[in-house]
Design a protein around this motif. Sequence first.
Motif, short mmCIF file in Angstrom:
data_model
loop_
_atom_site.label_atom_id
_atom_site.label_comp_id
_atom_site.label_asym_id
_atom_site.label_seq_id
_atom_site.Cartn_x
_atom_site.Cartn_y
_atom_site.Cartn_z
N PRO A 89 122.07 33.24 65.70
CA PRO A 89 121.74 32.59 64.42
C PRO A 89 120.29 32.80 63.99
CG PRO A 89 123.03 31.13 65.81
CD PRO A 89 122.68 32.32 66.66
N LEU A 90 119.41 32.95 64.96
CA LEU A 90 118.00 33.16 64.63
C LEU A 90 117.76 34.45 63.87
CD1 LEU A 90 116.50 31.89 67.97
CD2 LEU A 90 115.86 31.01 65.73
N HIS A 146 119.18 35.31 61.39
CA HIS A 146 119.35 35.00 59.97
C HIS A 146 118.44 33.87 59.50
CE1 HIS A 146 122.86 37.59 60.30
NE2 HIS A 146 123.28 36.84 61.32
N THR A 147 118.05 32.98 60.43
CA THR A 147 117.24 31.83 60.01
C THR A 147 115.74 32.14 59.99
OG1 THR A 147 117.23 30.98 62.28
CG2 THR A 147 118.95 30.18 60.81
#
Length: 704
Positions: A385-386, A388-389
């Motif tokens: 997820p990181l 994209h975040t």
Amino acid sequence: MWSHPHLGLHAVVDSDGSVRLGRPGQDRACLVPLVEVTATGHGRMWSGERFIETSIGDRLTYRGHETVQDENRERTTIRLADPVTELAAEVTLETTSGAASLRARVRLVNEGSTPLRVESVTTLTLGGITDADGALDGLTLHWADNDWLAECRWRQTAFRDQVVPLSRSAHGHEGRGCFERYSQGSWSTGRHLPVAALTDRDGRAWLWQIESSAGWRFETGEREGAAYVALFGPDDAHHQWRHTLAPGEDFHTVPAVLVRAEAGGLDAAFGELTDYRRGIRRDHPDHRTLPVIYNDYMNTLMGDPTTEKLMPLIEAAAAAGAEVFVIDAGWYDDDAQGWWDSVGAWEPATNRFPDGIQEVLDAIRRHGMTPGLWLEPEVVGVRSPLAHTLPPEAFFRRGGVRVTEHGRHHLDLRHPAARAHLDSVVDRLVDEWGVGYLKLDYNINIGPGTENGLESAGAGLLGHHRAHLDWMASLLDRHPSLVLENCGSGGLRMDYAQLAVAQVQSTSDQQDLLRYPPIAAAAATAATPEQAAVWAYPQPGHSQDEIAFTLTGALLGRIHLSGFLNLMDDDQFALVSSAISVYKDIRPEISGARPFWPLGLPAWEDTWIAHGLRSQESTLLTLWRRQPPSGGADMRQAQRDQNGSGATACTLELPHLRGTAQRPTVLHPVATDSTAVWDAAEGRLTVCLPRPDTAVLVRVSSGS
């Protein structure tokens, strides 16, 4: 204006203002300008593969100098200027009282009114190197090839085999080529070590080291009948590094060091380099205490830790004498598709630790050991997820596209979001989980670097690595007792930019115990002995000889103990415990000892391999005897010494002890049929190893 008595060097200003390093009485023509620079529009005066004889280097003239003394160190800054580009160069030469080493750095400043795009710059140059007869025929060139599972493979050849005589008098010019070694991409030692040397037949040696985790290069060649050496950080031709200096801006090169031994050859030079390395690194109690480290990875859990698997290993490691227990890769693996391309958050896997990872960390502490964890901080998996975040600018990019390598993106630690993310991870592991040891791994070569705006990829890589070193130092500022291990798929980022900050260096991922000895023996050429961690992975399926063999190789450095110790029988476990006990007895000597190699630096297939440490208390020696390779590949060893590939005894020359009464003692394994006999008159130690694929640790001392 400057001299170094132990190196025998002077900085000499010529009548035209050029400054060069050399020895007294040398012909100026064989020397090299103190700084060589290429810039777009300002190249070389003699085109070829060399990056000396540059137009700017030839024009740089003396402006002034000053010397500052700080305790036992002296720093001289020599200021130069180019009247054409208005580029100023400040060369800082740092010496330590009584030491035969010279550390150099260069600061470039654009004092002109227009930008200047620099494409290469030396950190240190030296010319006028010859053998005792003033020629080149007696010089030998030494360098180290490096690769995954095959680190620290030293080579040597006659200088004239690489730099052939070209009859300069017939052509009026030197050759266009040189002998060079350089890094490629972000594994600073993925191809070679940034360390090399020139020696002569009389035991004189010049040894150098470049301290860069980004790009580096050295070259040596002939100039007016003498050898020269030029040491560089990254450059445009080899690393896609270009640095545009706007008016008023400056750039600092990576540091480099030059060591001189007047006698004693490579052993003496590496002794000086070891002292120097100890002097430049960040002080840390780990360098003095040298705790025994158990790591669950190598030939054991191999990235598959669980509470059920770890608990018996923790108990066995503590009983054997381990003081740190590291849970290696996989502790965060909670993904059905695998963890390699999903890493980045560094949260514990609930399926691996049903009652939480804290249960395991508490067990480690309860058994008197410091908990450790594996971390690969600079990467984020493409499925994390990181990915994209975090903002796009927090990652390596080239041509505006995020770089992907082996399922990972690469963080740029110059970006505040990337650094804040890693700060929060480490602070959680240390402050909340009580972790006291971090193994910081690095398993991808991201290529030339990252382009942030108009910067070149190589400049981006250097900028990131400098931010990475600053981040590591900040962790130790906040957590002074935390120990950082530097790992790059083993030894693929084994340089003294990293090791001036990190406490421990992983030397290899080599899983074959019979292939590790040449790496273990030569590891002290790349790191101080107390930083060089060697795997020792005894197994319940091993014979007593095999257990003793793998343990012995780690006893003169840092022990990375592994293996299923919990499944061993009493005799096997006693042998492991005995080795750890021996290590704890000798480790106070390791952190101040100098390395040496009685049989020379090992070749990959050598049958007999020897590595020693000299301290005030005693001389410690590890000797391995391996099965000779098939096909006569061991002819080099047979020709090099009197021992031969089929001999059961090996004679080691110890000239520093010649003429003294000494007593040799086999320290490990204790129950052995190996023997050691000292000949004081000849200064020779003869060690008998009756069987191949065995090893011993011997102490030679004057005490009873």
